[in-house]
Design an enzyme around this catalytic site. Structure first.
Site, short mmCIF file in Angstrom:
data_model
loop_
_atom_site.label_atom_id
_atom_site.label_comp_id
_atom_site.label_asym_id
_atom_site.label_seq_id
_atom_site.Cartn_x
_atom_site.Cartn_y
_atom_site.Cartn_z
N CYS A 253 0.87 -1.19 0.00
CA CYS A 253 0.00 0.00 0.00
C CYS A 253 0.89 1.22 0.00
O CYS A 253 1.63 1.44 -0.94
CB CYS A 253 -0.99 -0.04 1.15
SG CYS A 253 -0.24 -0.21 2.77
N ARG A 258 -2.24 -0.95 5.38
CA ARG A 258 -3.44 -1.50 4.75
C ARG A 258 -3.15 -2.86 4.13
O ARG A 258 -3.99 -3.74 4.11
CB ARG A 258 -3.97 -0.52 3.68
CG ARG A 258 -4.64 0.69 4.23
CD ARG A 258 -4.99 1.67 3.13
NE ARG A 258 -3.82 2.36 2.60
CZ ARG A 258 -3.84 3.20 1.57
NH1 ARG A 258 -4.98 3.44 0.95
NH2 ARG A 258 -2.75 3.81 1.16
#
Lengths: 302, 144
Positions: A253, A258
């Site tokens: 990410c 994430r």
């Protein structure tokens, strides 16, 4: 002795049901022997406003990162962090947090780097626990410190560095490996140089690593913060995106948080083997000299 | 360059305690953030969103038309974002009711003196810098 596995039927569908617990399981087992609940949030104050009774806090920014080098804490620091919180090497650790367990999965991933075996996620996280009207308290627990061994971090099995990703591109181009970009569509295409609302984590170039599939991380979560069912996850990652459980996958990410959520989903819910999280992610790749970049909504050639 | 008195006092409060107590201070401030008055409660679209904050934060700036051009600040942030509420509360406590010229004179990096980087992380602190710059921009536009 490890806490028993939650026998919930939804969890039983996943490749590794032992990696998740439901809110009702946790309510029943709270305070049990050798079980520590860890809250890990994006908001550094949220824990202090009220948390699951007995839960300790681990803040990713200030406690799992090395304050100087861009890396995770060293084995001594990790042992201290665990020991102070009453976490021994055999302890069952249940993580939960805000925002679909985004930071909880990140903390879990760092615990796995140090080979802590019994780590689990509370399905639905903080939001579900509170939505169900379950007990919270602002009282700070006072865990009895325990001895946690000094263990080397394994940066190979589930972590990828930039050079590993460059080498992995060869597999991607020959169809023997996969890349998953879990950022928003605007970041993937290159229109945005940072995540919406997070301009401080920017890059000088926009786009994605060539060949990467675009699957924004939160697609794996339901409205109530729980993970989607195994069948729904399989429809997204395997049927729609063509990822294969027996091929190596690298997820990324912007700083690796994430993508640790997606790493968890692929590894433990769908049973992929050989998934690595590239924590350098776009803040490294998008600032690096002469690495290949693809722009637009197509994957591009690796 | 001097800070408005209330802001100066906050900076001293933060600087006078250790990192853990700074978090407690920020938590107390987050609880003291006033609720939105009626004219904004139903009109969130008239407020400006501070995108640099990691949780939704909206702010409105009013500048009195005459005299010292006193500045009034209004903030909206959800209870599940206490850090953002705490930052907003620092702005409200420190700058609400101050003359426009004094608000504009606050150094952009004043927040470093709060000593929160260690306890909160530098990344999270950027939201506070963005809040101040957006407040100043609106004040500047109002007095121009």
């Amino acid at each position: 002795m490890a806490a028993p596995t939650d026998q919930d039927p939804k969890l039983a569908e996943y490749a590794h049901p032992e990696r998740l617990v439901t809110t009702s399981w946790l309510a029943e087992h709270l305070g049990g022997p050798d079980l520590v609940v860890v809250e890990s949030d994006e908001d550094v104050l949220l824990y202090d406003t009220g948390h699951i009774p007995g839960a300790v806090k681990v803040d990713w920014h200030t406690e799992l990162n090395d304050p100087v080098t861009r890396d995770y804490v060293d084995p001594e620091k990790f042992a201290q962090l665990c020991g102070e919180r009453g976490i021994g090497r055999e302890t069952t650790v249940v993580f939960y947090g805000d925002r679909n367990n985004w930071w909880a999965t990140y903390a879990l991933w760092v615990f796995r780097l140090f080979g802590h075996e019994d780590v689990r996620i509370l399905d639905g996280g903080r939001a579900k626990w509170i939505a169900e009207g379950r007990e919270t308290t602002a009282e700070q627990p006072k865990p009895n410190p325990v001895e946690y061994p000094i263990v080397e971090r394994d940066d190979i099995a589930i972590r990828a560095f930039k050079d590993d990703v460059l080498a992995h591109l060869g597999l991607v181009s020959s169809g023997k490996g996969e890349l998953v970009d879990v950022r928003s569509p605007g970041e993937y295409s290159g229109e945005l140089l940072h995540m919406p609302d997070y301009p401080q984590e920017g890059a000088v170039r926009g786009g994605h690593i060539p060949g990467a599939a675009s699957v924004p991380w939160a697609r794996a979560a339901n409205e109530d913060g729980t993970f989607k069912s195994r069948a729904e996850l399989s429809a997204i990652y395997e049927d729609e995106q063509g990822l294969s459980s027996d091929e190596p996958v690298v997820a990324y990410c912007r700083i690796g948080e994430r993508s640790s959520h997606t790493w968890f989903v692929l590894s433990y819910l769908l049973g992929f083997e050989g998934v690595r999280n590239y924590d350098g992610s776009w803040t490294e790749w998008g600032n690096s000299v002469r690495v290949p970049i693809a722009q637009g909504s197509e994957r591009g050639e690796a | 360059m001097s800070l408005p008195p209330q802001l100066e006092e906050l900076v001293e409060d933060f600087a006078g305690v250790g990192p853990k107590d700074r978090l407690q201070l920020l938590l107390e401030l987050s609880r003291e953030l006033p609720a939105l008055p009626a004219q904004y409660a139903d009109a969130a679209d008239t407020m400006e969103q501070v995108h640099e904050c990691q949780s939704p934060l909206f702010l409105a700036v009013e500048v009195e038309p005459a005299g010292e051009r006193t500045v009034h600040l209004y903030f909206s942030a959800p209870p599940e974002a206490p850090t953002t509420r705490g930052f907003a509360s620092i702005m409200h406590t420190g700058l609400d009711g101050e003359p426009a010229a004094d608000v504009l004179a606050v150094p952009d990096d004043f927040y470093t003196a709060l000593g929160l980087a260690e306890a909160v992380s530098p990344l999270r602190l950027r939201g506070m810098a963005a809040m101040l710059s957006r407040i100043k921009r609106q004040v500047r536009a109002a007095v121009a």
